[in-house]
Motif scaffolding. Structure first.
Motif, mmCIF file in Angstrom:
data_model
loop_
_atom_site.group_PDB
_atom_site.id
_atom_site.type_symbol
_atom_site.label_atom_id
_atom_site.label_comp_id
_atom_site.label_asym_id
_atom_site.label_seq_id
_atom_site.Cartn_x
_atom_site.Cartn_y
_atom_site.Cartn_z
ATOM 1 N N ASP B 103 0.831 -1.200 0.000
ATOM 2 C CA ASP B 103 0.000 0.000 0.000
ATOM 3 C C ASP B 103 0.864 1.247 0.000
ATOM 4 O O ASP B 103 0.584 2.216 -0.702
ATOM 5 N N ARG B 111 1.906 9.777 -5.252
ATOM 6 C CA ARG B 111 2.192 11.139 -4.786
ATOM 7 C C ARG B 111 3.438 11.696 -5.466
ATOM 8 O O ARG B 111 3.493 12.853 -5.879
ATOM 9 N N ARG B 233 -7.887 -1.957 -8.128
ATOM 10 C CA ARG B 233 -8.153 -0.612 -7.633
ATOM 11 C C ARG B 233 -7.249 0.374 -8.342
ATOM 12 O O ARG B 233 -6.240 0.018 -8.940
ATOM 13 N N ALA B 237 -3.615 10.796 -7.201
ATOM 14 C CA ALA B 237 -2.902 11.743 -6.353
ATOM 15 C C ALA B 237 -2.757 13.043 -7.111
ATOM 16 O O ALA B 237 -2.618 13.055 -8.331
ATOM 17 N N GLY B 238 -2.813 14.120 -6.383
ATOM 18 C CA GLY B 238 -2.572 15.420 -7.005
ATOM 19 C C GLY B 238 -3.747 15.997 -7.753
ATOM 20 O O GLY B 238 -3.554 16.819 -8.645
ATOM 21 N N THR B 239 -4.950 15.595 -7.400
ATOM 22 C CA THR B 239 -6.098 16.192 -8.083
ATOM 23 C C THR B 239 -6.123 17.708 -7.897
ATOM 24 O O THR B 239 -6.680 18.418 -8.717
ATOM 25 N N ALA B 240 -5.516 18.163 -6.816
ATOM 26 C CA ALA B 240 -5.484 19.614 -6.593
ATOM 27 C C ALA B 240 -4.714 20.318 -7.710
ATOM 28 O O ALA B 240 -4.922 21.502 -7.970
ATOM 29 N N VAL B 243 -6.648 22.311 -10.323
ATOM 30 C CA VAL B 243 -7.083 23.676 -10.060
ATOM 31 C C VAL B 243 -6.067 24.665 -10.629
ATOM 32 O O VAL B 243 -6.420 25.616 -11.314
ATOM 33 N N LEU B 257 -12.961 16.070 -13.088
ATOM 34 C CA LEU B 257 -13.032 15.422 -11.778
ATOM 35 C C LEU B 257 -14.030 14.270 -11.803
ATOM 36 O O LEU B 257 -13.774 13.197 -11.250
ATOM 37 N N GLU B 261 -13.352 10.168 -11.199
ATOM 38 C CA GLU B 261 -13.971 9.379 -10.128
ATOM 39 C C GLU B 261 -14.453 8.037 -10.621
ATOM 40 O O GLU B 261 -14.724 7.144 -9.824
ATOM 41 N N GLU B 262 -14.583 7.906 -11.903
ATOM 42 C CA GLU B 262 -15.026 6.631 -12.442
ATOM 43 C C GLU B 262 -13.836 5.698 -12.554
ATOM 44 O O GLU B 262 -13.236 5.532 -13.610
ATOM 45 N N HIS B 263 -13.509 5.093 -11.436
ATOM 46 C CA HIS B 263 -12.300 4.274 -11.383
ATOM 47 C C HIS B 263 -12.326 3.141 -12.391
ATOM 48 O O HIS B 263 -11.303 2.768 -12.940
#
Lengths: 343, 343
Positions: B103, B111, B233, B237-240, B243, B257, B261-263
């Motif tokens: 994990d 990240r 799965r 990371a880093g969706t920010a 922006v 976004l 979200e649709e993994h």
DNA sequence: CTTGGCACTCGATGGTGCCGAGTGCCAGAT
DNA sequence: ATCTGGCACTCGGCACCATCGAGTGCCAAG
């Protein structure tokens, strides 16, 4: 006793502001709520509310906006959780019922919560610590190694591999393992994880000296798995909802997104709410210990199979949020997902 | 042969636009690149490039912007992957080395990738399908039920519970299970999952008729676990970072976004790149099959322990992206995480 | 095929003035 | 003591307008 009226005005301000997202002025207030007084009176009361730090005017000639403290008062004393309609309840139930496994339950719950609240749903995976042991399995592996598998009633599986002093893949090893397995499960099965960890401590002494080292190794690995919470995960859903609510954030949604990526922090937030069963906790704006969430509110509660409220779940949204409805949704979803998990 | 020069101009346009994020005009181009020609010539060439659909002018009196096709040509023929500096490489290595478990490896990798590319990192968990079976364990449970546990060499565990016709918790049942377990593992262990599924198909016939139904149930559950990829799965990371790059998106980052979200969809995107080992795949703008990602590019590759490139990893960002650098970063991170996983 | 020149386009920028919602305060009514 | 209507004032938002300049297409000459 005009105190009472001032609170009604505060309530009206919160409701209107939540509904329109525009600062609410004395006149607009009178149009939407039949308070029995004039605009001037409302203005005077507003001045008092502002003095008390409950509302605030963005600039001189604008209406008022609730402060964090204003929302807090609203949530604590001026609103009741608005129950969901029967139709909504059955919809929730049906949507959750067709989940096929634990992952699916969590996934569906998070999506559901975000879609009915139109906010970001945050959901912790059922935590080990409060669950109980379903079964422990020992699997001999080549090379003097042994795999210890812990199966938890939440459906989670933890595994550890330990080095042992002898090869257990033969007949004799199998019998030894079988014995250990039986006693292990007798001690630990159906115990809460913490209790199981305690109960196992004396297990090695119940075996012959020759086997004690082996048992000790197994118990050690197991306790490691029992205690450690590292598999605690958190899932998000509906982050796109932040964009829609973007105007509610002073600067930008960037910091919020960043904060939401710190799953460890989110977990702490979800876990640290008071344990009042069936209560919905609300953290408003600055009450949030995380800087990135200072412009957001978090509505959360606990859920879990049976009586153990094993994990947390909730939503994060702008402080300008429909608290009664959101709280109702969070509570309802927690109730139903708990029911699903109970089977 | 002014064809050559036109391509150089295209390259210059892409580079400048990526650097400044502003439409680039003929004059600005001359300042930053010493092409040996005048502005008018550049304009003529630009007109041709526009005719070919490689660049495009947002409005009459603005500079040019590359189209998807322009980026495509740039990536395919006008740029070389820009290797990382030694310092960057060791930094990557060191950051990944201190991961404590699977994990953690995945988390750190995602990240890291997002922070060095300043984009959204997308990373698939090591997939079951290409891994191999380490061990299969059968656990009798009360109530005529049997738990089938599949342990995969990636460290993942899958479990299924099957209903069986008789109680197996007694002595005789244990022996039967033991036999099944042995043959099962002889057949399946160390096989790739798909191969294992095939190998097991004939297993029931090797048992006495009385046991066949039982074995068939076990094999069925196992094949279900082997074939199904549902535990696949994906982590983000880093969706920010979206922006920050928000101005690059025509409408808003909302649809992006949502798409992220649709993994399930993301997984398909990551998996469906061509299998050219060590190649970095680039999907530009409209080439993406998902509508929400039509304004983004996805740079991805495969990674995995050893020679099996088990899973995908990459980044999603605006089409206006520094492709050479991003591709280098993705490739490097994939290489290093593969190395870490190999141990 | 390239180049310099020229007229033209059009978004961006900044200044101006008006509008109106909203406020605070005060004097008078209840 | 409290509420109310009235009034002067504030200030952000919006529409309008003029200006500016980067950039273009085209053309005739080199």
């Amino acid at each position: 006793m005009s105190d009472e009226r001032r609170l009604q005005i505060l309530r009206a301000i919160v409701q209107d502001y939540v509904a329109t997202s525009e600062p609410v002025g004395s006149k607009a207030l009178l149009e939407r709520h039949r308070l029995g007084v004039s605009a001037a009176t409302v203005r005077n009361d507003m001045a008092v509310l502002e003095e008390q730090g409950l509302i605030h005017a963005p600039h001189t000639s604008a209406g008022r906006v609730p402060t964090d403290a204003g929302y807090r008062l609203f949530v604590d004393r001026l609103s009741a959780i608005k129950p969901l309609s029967r139709a909504e309840k059955t919809a929730i139930q049906q949507f959750l019922e067709c989940a096929v496994d634990l992952d699916d339950v969590v996934d569906r719950t998070a999506r559901l919560l975000s879609s009915i609240t139109h906010q970001v749903a945050v959901m912790q995976y059922p935590s080990l610590t409060r669950s109980s042991v379903r079964h422990v399995e020992l699997v001999p592996m080549p090379g003097q190694r042994l795999m210890v598998v812990l199966i938890v009633n939440s459906g989670r599986v933890e595994q550890r591999v330990v080095e042992v002093e002898r090869d257990l893949t033969d007949e004799a090893g199998g019998e030894t393992l079988s014995l250990i397995r039986t006693r292990l499960n007798a001690q630990a099965a159906d115990q809460r994880l913490v209790d199981a960890a305690a109960a196992l401590r004396s297990l090695p002494t119940q075996f012959e000296p020759a086997d004690r080292a082996l048992v000790r190794a197994v118990v050690g690995a197991l306790q490691d798995a029992l205690v450690e919470e590292r598999e605690e995960r958190v899932v998000l859903a509906g982050t796109a909802n932040l964009v829609r609510a973007g105007t509610d954030f002073p600067t930008s949604i960037g910091p919020v997104l960043e904060a939401l990526e710190e799953h460890v922090v989110l977990l702490r937030l979800l876990s640290s709410v008071e344990v009042d069963d069936a209560a919905v906790a609300v953290r408003i704006g600055q009450e949030n210990p995380v800087a990135g969430l200072h412009a957001t509110s978090m509505v959360s509660t606990r859920y879990g199979a049976g009586n153990d409220l094993v994990a947390g779940l909730g939503v994060v949204g702008p402080t300008r949020m429909d608290y009664p409805t959101t709280m109702a949704a969070v509570r309802a979803v927690a109730t139903y997902v708990s029911r699903i998990l109970a089977e």
